[in-house]
Scaffold this motif. Sequence first.
Motif, PDB file in Angstrom:
ATOM      1  N   ALA A  79      88.343 -27.047 -81.987  1.00  0.00           N
ATOM      2  CA  ALA A  79      88.386 -27.709 -83.295  1.00  0.00           C
ATOM      3  C   ALA A  79      87.062 -28.402 -83.611  1.00  0.00           C
ATOM      4  CB  ALA A  79      89.533 -28.712 -83.350  1.00  0.00           C
ATOM      5  N   TRP A  80      86.503 -29.133 -82.630  1.00  0.00           N
ATOM      6  CA  TRP A  80      85.238 -29.827 -82.863  1.00  0.00           C
ATOM      7  C   TRP A  80      84.094 -28.839 -83.028  1.00  0.00           C
ATOM      8  CZ3 TRP A  80      84.579 -34.268 -84.788  1.00  0.00           C
ATOM      9  CH2 TRP A  80      85.520 -35.269 -84.578  1.00  0.00           C
ATOM     10  N   GLU A  81      84.108 -27.799 -82.250  1.00  0.00           N
ATOM     11  CA  GLU A  81      83.070 -26.780 -82.387  1.00  0.00           C
ATOM     12  C   GLU A  81      83.097 -26.184 -83.794  1.00  0.00           C
ATOM     13  OE1 GLU A  81      81.509 -22.643 -80.302  1.00  0.00           O
ATOM     14  OE2 GLU A  81      83.317 -23.620 -79.534  1.00  0.00           O
ATOM     15  N   ALA A  82      84.282 -25.877 -84.292  1.00  0.00           N
ATOM     16  CA  ALA A  82      84.425 -25.316 -85.638  1.00  0.00           C
ATOM     17  C   ALA A  82      83.966 -26.322 -86.691  1.00  0.00           C
ATOM     18  CB  ALA A  82      85.873 -24.904 -85.885  1.00  0.00           C
ATOM     19  N   LYS A  83      84.309 -27.588 -86.515  1.00  0.00           N
ATOM     20  CA  LYS A  83      83.934 -28.630 -87.469  1.00  0.00           C
ATOM     21  C   LYS A  83      82.424 -28.753 -87.579  1.00  0.00           C
ATOM     22  CE  LYS A  83      83.835 -32.597 -89.744  1.00  0.00           C
ATOM     23  NZ  LYS A  83      83.541 -32.463 -91.156  1.00  0.00           N
ATOM     24  N   ILE A  84      81.751 -28.836 -86.449  1.00  0.00           N
ATOM     25  CA  ILE A  84      80.297 -29.015 -86.475  1.00  0.00           C
ATOM     26  C   ILE A  84      79.607 -27.747 -86.969  1.00  0.00           C
ATOM     27  CG2 ILE A  84      78.264 -29.468 -85.048  1.00  0.00           C
ATOM     28  CD1 ILE A  84      80.131 -31.406 -83.472  1.00  0.00           C
ATOM     29  N   GLU A  85      80.112 -26.599 -86.595  1.00  0.00           N
ATOM     30  CA  GLU A  85      79.550 -25.336 -87.093  1.00  0.00           C
ATOM     31  C   GLU A  85      79.696 -25.262 -88.615  1.00  0.00           C
ATOM     32  OE1 GLU A  85      77.346 -22.246 -87.297  1.00  0.00           O
ATOM     33  OE2 GLU A  85      77.732 -23.122 -85.327  1.00  0.00           O
ATOM     34  N   ALA A  86      80.823 -25.690 -89.125  1.00  0.00           N
ATOM     35  CA  ALA A  86      81.023 -25.709 -90.587  1.00  0.00           C
ATOM     36  C   ALA A  86      80.047 -26.683 -91.248  1.00  0.00           C
ATOM     37  CB  ALA A  86      82.465 -26.081 -90.917  1.00  0.00           C
ATOM     38  N   ASN A  87      79.809 -27.827 -90.627  1.00  0.00           N
ATOM     39  CA  ASN A  87      78.830 -28.789 -91.147  1.00  0.00           C
ATOM     40  C   ASN A  87      77.448 -28.156 -91.215  1.00  0.00           C
ATOM     41  OD1 ASN A  87      80.814 -30.745 -91.232  1.00  0.00           O
ATOM     42  ND2 ASN A  87      80.044 -31.900 -89.472  1.00  0.00           N
ATOM     43  N   ARG A  88      77.075 -27.446 -90.161  1.00  0.00           N
ATOM     44  CA  ARG A  88      75.756 -26.809 -90.107  1.00  0.00           C
ATOM     45  C   ARG A  88      75.608 -25.756 -91.209  1.00  0.00           C
ATOM     46  NH1 ARG A  88      72.735 -26.816 -85.462  1.00  0.00           N
ATOM     47  NH2 ARG A  88      72.575 -24.555 -85.453  1.00  0.00           N
ATOM     48  N   ARG A  89      76.635 -24.951 -91.405  1.00  0.00           N
ATOM     49  CA  ARG A  89      76.585 -23.927 -92.461  1.00  0.00           C
ATOM     50  C   ARG A  89      76.491 -24.575 -93.838  1.00  0.00           C
ATOM     51  NH1 ARG A  89      80.554 -21.467 -89.246  1.00  0.00           N
ATOM     52  NH2 ARG A  89      82.159 -22.177 -90.688  1.00  0.00           N
ATOM     53  N   ARG A  90      77.260 -25.640 -94.047  1.00  0.00           N
ATOM     54  CA  ARG A  90      77.230 -26.361 -95.318  1.00  0.00           C
ATOM     55  C   ARG A  90      75.847 -26.971 -95.560  1.00  0.00           C
ATOM     56  NH1 ARG A  90      80.426 -30.800 -94.373  1.00  0.00           N
ATOM     57  NH2 ARG A  90      78.483 -31.849 -93.955  1.00  0.00           N
ATOM     58  N   ASP A  91      75.238 -27.542 -94.512  1.00  0.00           N
ATOM     59  CA  ASP A  91      73.900 -28.129 -94.639  1.00  0.00           C
ATOM     60  C   ASP A  91      72.885 -27.068 -95.087  1.00  0.00           C
ATOM     61  OD1 ASP A  91      74.911 -30.557 -93.759  1.00  0.00           O
ATOM     62  OD2 ASP A  91      74.120 -30.350 -91.721  1.00  0.00           O
ATOM     63  N   ILE A  92      72.933 -25.915 -94.469  1.00  0.00           N
ATOM     64  CA  ILE A  92      72.010 -24.831 -94.825  1.00  0.00           C
ATOM     65  C   ILE A  92      72.222 -24.419 -96.281  1.00  0.00           C
ATOM     66  CG2 ILE A  92      71.483 -22.386 -94.409  1.00  0.00           C
ATOM     67  CD1 ILE A  92      72.102 -23.006 -91.386  1.00  0.00           C
ATOM     68  N   ARG A  93      73.470 -24.240 -96.645  1.00  0.00           N
ATOM     69  CA  ARG A  93      73.814 -23.834 -98.009  1.00  0.00           C
ATOM     70  C   ARG A  93      73.315 -24.867 -99.026  1.00  0.00           C
ATOM     71  NH1 ARG A  93      78.805 -23.040 -96.789  1.00  0.00           N
ATOM     72  NH2 ARG A  93      79.591 -25.025 -97.553  1.00  0.00           N
ATOM     73  N   ASN A  94      73.504 -26.143 -98.758  1.00  0.00           N
ATOM     74  CA  ASN A  94      73.075 -27.197 -99.677  1.00  0.00           C
ATOM     75  C   ASN A  94      71.554 -27.278 -99.788  1.00  0.00           C
ATOM     76  OD1 ASN A  94      75.631 -28.027-100.497  1.00  0.00           O
ATOM     77  ND2 ASN A  94      75.835 -29.402 -98.756  1.00  0.00           N
ATOM     78  N   ARG A  95      70.850 -27.154 -98.678  1.00  0.00           N
ATOM     79  CA  ARG A  95      69.380 -27.184 -98.728  1.00  0.00           C
ATOM     80  C   ARG A  95      68.848 -26.005 -99.537  1.00  0.00           C
ATOM     81  NH1 ARG A  95      70.000 -28.781 -93.420  1.00  0.00           N
ATOM     82  NH2 ARG A  95      69.414 -26.738 -92.613  1.00  0.00           N
ATOM     83  N   ARG A  96      69.430 -24.831 -99.339  1.00  0.00           N
ATOM     84  CA  ARG A  96      68.991 -23.658-100.103  1.00  0.00           C
ATOM     85  C   ARG A  96      69.234 -23.852-101.594  1.00  0.00           C
ATOM     86  NH1 ARG A  96      71.323 -19.033 -96.055  1.00  0.00           N
ATOM     87  NH2 ARG A  96      69.553 -19.060 -94.620  1.00  0.00           N
TER      88      ARG A  96
END
Length: 131
Positions: A79-96
């Motif tokens: 669950a935590w791995e999925a949460k942080i991975e989702a945060n990372r993907r969201r961060d990339i998407r927002n910066r782009r």
Amino acid sequence: MSPEVRSAVMSKIRSKDTGPERRIAELLSALGYRWESHAKDLPGRPDLVFMAQRVAVFVDGDFWHGWRFSQWRDKLSEAWEAKIEANRRRDIRNRRRLRRMGWRVVRLWEHQIERDCDKCIAKILSAIEGA
């Protein structure tokens, strides 16, 4: 730790106005800079926004945003791995998205601020002055 205790502990963690954010804000304020905080109308709600210069600053916690995530992800529950991975993907998407909108994006990590706050300030000022 029981799920109830873990939930109580996690609920105490701030998502904005964190210690590293406040430190950066104090130093910028002392230099006479003004900004908007957590602009709701921008992707990712950047922590500091310099509207006129179109500079967005994110102050990211090492854990929540996955600094060197590949080195420690296997120590987390699924669950935590999925949460942080989702945060990372969201961060990339927002910066782009911000870059496509013509914004300069500065990302500071918690450990960078702790290690060399002056260098972090210089990075922000460089983005502002380069605008």
